[in-house]
Design a protein around this motif. Structure first.
Motif, short mmCIF file in Angstrom:
data_model
loop_
_atom_site.label_atom_id
_atom_site.label_comp_id
_atom_site.label_asym_id
_atom_site.label_seq_id
_atom_site.Cartn_x
_atom_site.Cartn_y
_atom_site.Cartn_z
N ARG A 69 0.84 -1.20 0.00
CA ARG A 69 0.00 0.00 0.00
C ARG A 69 0.88 1.25 0.00
NH1 ARG A 69 -3.06 2.42 4.93
NH2 ARG A 69 -4.25 4.11 3.95
N ALA A 70 1.93 1.24 0.81
CA ALA A 70 2.83 2.39 0.86
C ALA A 70 3.48 2.62 -0.50
CB ALA A 70 3.91 2.16 1.92
N TYR A 71 3.86 1.53 -1.15
CA TYR A 71 4.46 1.65 -2.49
C TYR A 71 3.48 2.30 -3.45
CZ TYR A 71 6.12 0.42 -7.12
OH TYR A 71 6.50 0.49 -8.43
N ARG A 72 2.23 1.82 -3.47
CA ARG A 72 1.24 2.32 -4.42
C ARG A 72 0.94 3.80 -4.19
NH1 ARG A 72 -1.32 -2.58 -3.14
NH2 ARG A 72 -2.84 -1.47 -1.83
N ILE A 73 0.79 4.18 -2.93
CA ILE A 73 0.46 5.58 -2.62
C ILE A 73 1.60 6.51 -3.04
CG2 ILE A 73 0.01 7.24 -0.78
CD1 ILE A 73 -1.35 4.89 0.74
N GLN A 74 2.84 6.12 -2.68
CA GLN A 74 3.98 6.97 -3.01
C GLN A 74 4.23 7.01 -4.52
OE1 GLN A 74 6.48 9.03 -1.07
NE2 GLN A 74 6.24 9.59 -3.22
N ALA A 75 4.11 5.87 -5.17
CA ALA A 75 4.32 5.83 -6.62
C ALA A 75 3.31 6.72 -7.34
CB ALA A 75 4.24 4.40 -7.13
N GLU A 76 2.04 6.66 -6.91
CA GLU A 76 1.01 7.49 -7.53
C GLU A 76 1.26 8.96 -7.23
OE1 GLU A 76 -2.36 8.44 -9.76
OE2 GLU A 76 -1.21 6.57 -9.61
N HIS A 77 1.69 9.25 -6.02
CA HIS A 77 2.01 10.63 -5.62
C HIS A 77 3.09 11.20 -6.53
CE1 HIS A 77 2.34 14.00 -2.83
NE2 HIS A 77 3.64 13.78 -2.69
N THR A 78 4.13 10.43 -6.76
CA THR A 78 5.23 10.88 -7.62
C THR A 78 4.78 10.98 -9.07
OG1 THR A 78 6.81 9.78 -6.14
CG2 THR A 78 7.61 10.39 -8.33
N TYR A 79 3.99 10.00 -9.52
CA TYR A 79 3.49 10.00 -10.89
C TYR A 79 2.67 11.25 -11.18
CZ TYR A 79 0.65 8.90 -14.95
OH TYR A 79 0.02 8.97 -16.16
N ARG A 80 1.80 11.62 -10.25
CA ARG A 80 0.95 12.80 -10.46
C ARG A 80 1.79 14.07 -10.57
NH1 ARG A 80 -3.88 11.43 -6.10
NH2 ARG A 80 -4.96 9.90 -7.40
N SER A 81 2.82 14.16 -9.76
CA SER A 81 3.72 15.31 -9.84
C SER A 81 4.36 15.38 -11.22
CB SER A 81 4.79 15.21 -8.75
OG SER A 81 5.72 16.26 -8.86
N GLY A 82 4.84 14.24 -11.70
CA GLY A 82 5.45 14.21 -13.03
C GLY A 82 4.45 14.50 -14.13
N ARG A 83 3.23 13.97 -13.99
CA ARG A 83 2.21 14.19 -15.00
C ARG A 83 1.88 15.67 -15.15
NH1 ARG A 83 1.39 11.43 -19.06
NH2 ARG A 83 1.48 13.46 -20.03
N ARG A 84 1.80 16.38 -14.00
CA ARG A 84 1.53 17.82 -14.07
C ARG A 84 2.65 18.54 -14.81
NH1 ARG A 84 -0.18 17.10 -8.71
NH2 ARG A 84 1.82 17.81 -7.90
N MET A 85 3.90 18.19 -14.51
CA MET A 85 5.01 18.84 -15.19
C MET A 85 5.01 18.55 -16.68
SD MET A 85 8.10 18.39 -12.40
CE MET A 85 9.31 19.05 -13.55
N ILE A 86 4.73 17.29 -17.03
CA ILE A 86 4.71 16.90 -18.44
C ILE A 86 3.63 17.66 -19.19
CG2 ILE A 86 4.14 15.00 -20.00
CD1 ILE A 86 5.53 13.14 -17.92
N ASP A 87 2.41 17.70 -18.62
CA ASP A 87 1.30 18.38 -19.30
C ASP A 87 1.59 19.87 -19.49
OD1 ASP A 87 -0.06 16.01 -19.37
OD2 ASP A 87 -1.38 16.44 -17.67
N ASN A 88 2.08 20.51 -18.44
CA ASN A 88 2.32 21.95 -18.52
C ASN A 88 3.52 22.29 -19.39
OD1 ASN A 88 0.36 23.49 -16.68
ND2 ASN A 88 0.99 21.80 -15.37
N TRP A 89 4.58 21.49 -19.30
CA TRP A 89 5.75 21.76 -20.14
C TRP A 89 5.43 21.47 -21.61
CZ3 TRP A 89 9.28 24.99 -19.13
CH2 TRP A 89 10.48 25.01 -19.86
N SER A 90 4.56 20.51 -21.85
CA SER A 90 4.12 20.22 -23.22
C SER A 90 3.41 21.43 -23.81
CB SER A 90 3.19 19.01 -23.23
OG SER A 90 2.74 18.75 -24.55
#
Length: 232
Positions: A196-217
């Motif tokens: 559970r800790a892995y999934r929560i942290q991985a999703e947390h990091t993924y969302r941060s990256g997704r925001r950067m990718i969308d905005n930088w795109s």
């Protein structure tokens, strides 16, 4: 650094973050000095510092250019970061939190709650939140008890453009969302639930990256549109 030097640094950093100085563009001392209204000395000093930080590339006899950084670069790095940060959380849950680590995380969450209650996102909130957020994740990496992993994560995070643009599109709603995710992660660590800790942290990091990718795109699209308009 002098006030003028800080002014020049701020101007160039904002120009890179807003893509007014896109990757590969050459920064000329004379042009910058005239544009900002300062002498060439603070410009020269600022360019040297920004090159040392990794935002600019320097070529002898050619000068400084903005380091190229694409959406694909961000995606590749965050794919690695998602796995590494998730692994750190999993190991921390397996190990269990020490009394000191638990107390520190509780305190950091309480501090963040006060910022969330302000219901705004401005320079004051940002300046308060960033070190709290950094320490929260550092504490989890330390709880993983794997110095090699912590070092790899640190190096994956040391991408100059990340620090420049990561919080550019943040707001009060995202601050609250981040706090909610931190609370969930903390609960998983307390309950010693590795997956559970892995999934929560991985999703947390993924969302941060997704925001950067969308905005930088979108920023890259604006750069291309601007170039097309100038050449058209």
């Amino acid at each position: 650094m002098s006030t003028r030097g800080q002014q020049v640094m701020r101007h160039i950093r904002e120009g890179i973050a807003e893509a007014r100085y896109p990757g590969g563009s050459r920064l000329n001392e004379v042009d910058l000095a005239e544009r900002i209204g300062v002498s060439r000395t603070p410009v020269r000093n600022a360019l040297s510092v920004l090159a040392a930080e990794g935002l600019l590339d320097y070529t002898p006899n050619a000068g400084y250019t903005v380091r190229r950084f694409t959406v694909e670069d961000i995606a590749r790095i965050f794919r690695v970061r998602t796995e590494l940060e998730g692994l750190a959380a999993r190991l921390a849950a397996e190990n269990g939190l020490s009394t000191a680590a638990e107390a520190e995380l509780r305190d950091l969450l309480a501090q963040t709650a006060e910022l969330v209650d302000a219901q705004r996102w401005d320079d004051e909130i940002r300046s308060a939140f960033l070190p709290i957020n950094r320490r929260f994740h550092d504490t989890i990496r330390e709880a993983a008890q794997n110095p090699f992993l912590a070092d790899v994560v640190r190096r994956a995070n040391e991408v100059p453009l990340f620090n420049l643009i990561r919080w550019r599109w943040f707001d009060a709603d995202l601050l609250r969302q981040s706090q909610d995710e931190h609370l969930e992660l903390f609960d998983a660590l307390l309950q010693r639930q590795p997956e559970r800790a892995y999934r929560i942290q991985a999703e947390h990091t993924y969302r941060s990256g997704r925001r950067m990718i969308d905005n930088w795109s979108r920023t890259e699209d604006e750069i291309r549109a601007g170039r097309a308009a100038r050449t058209g």
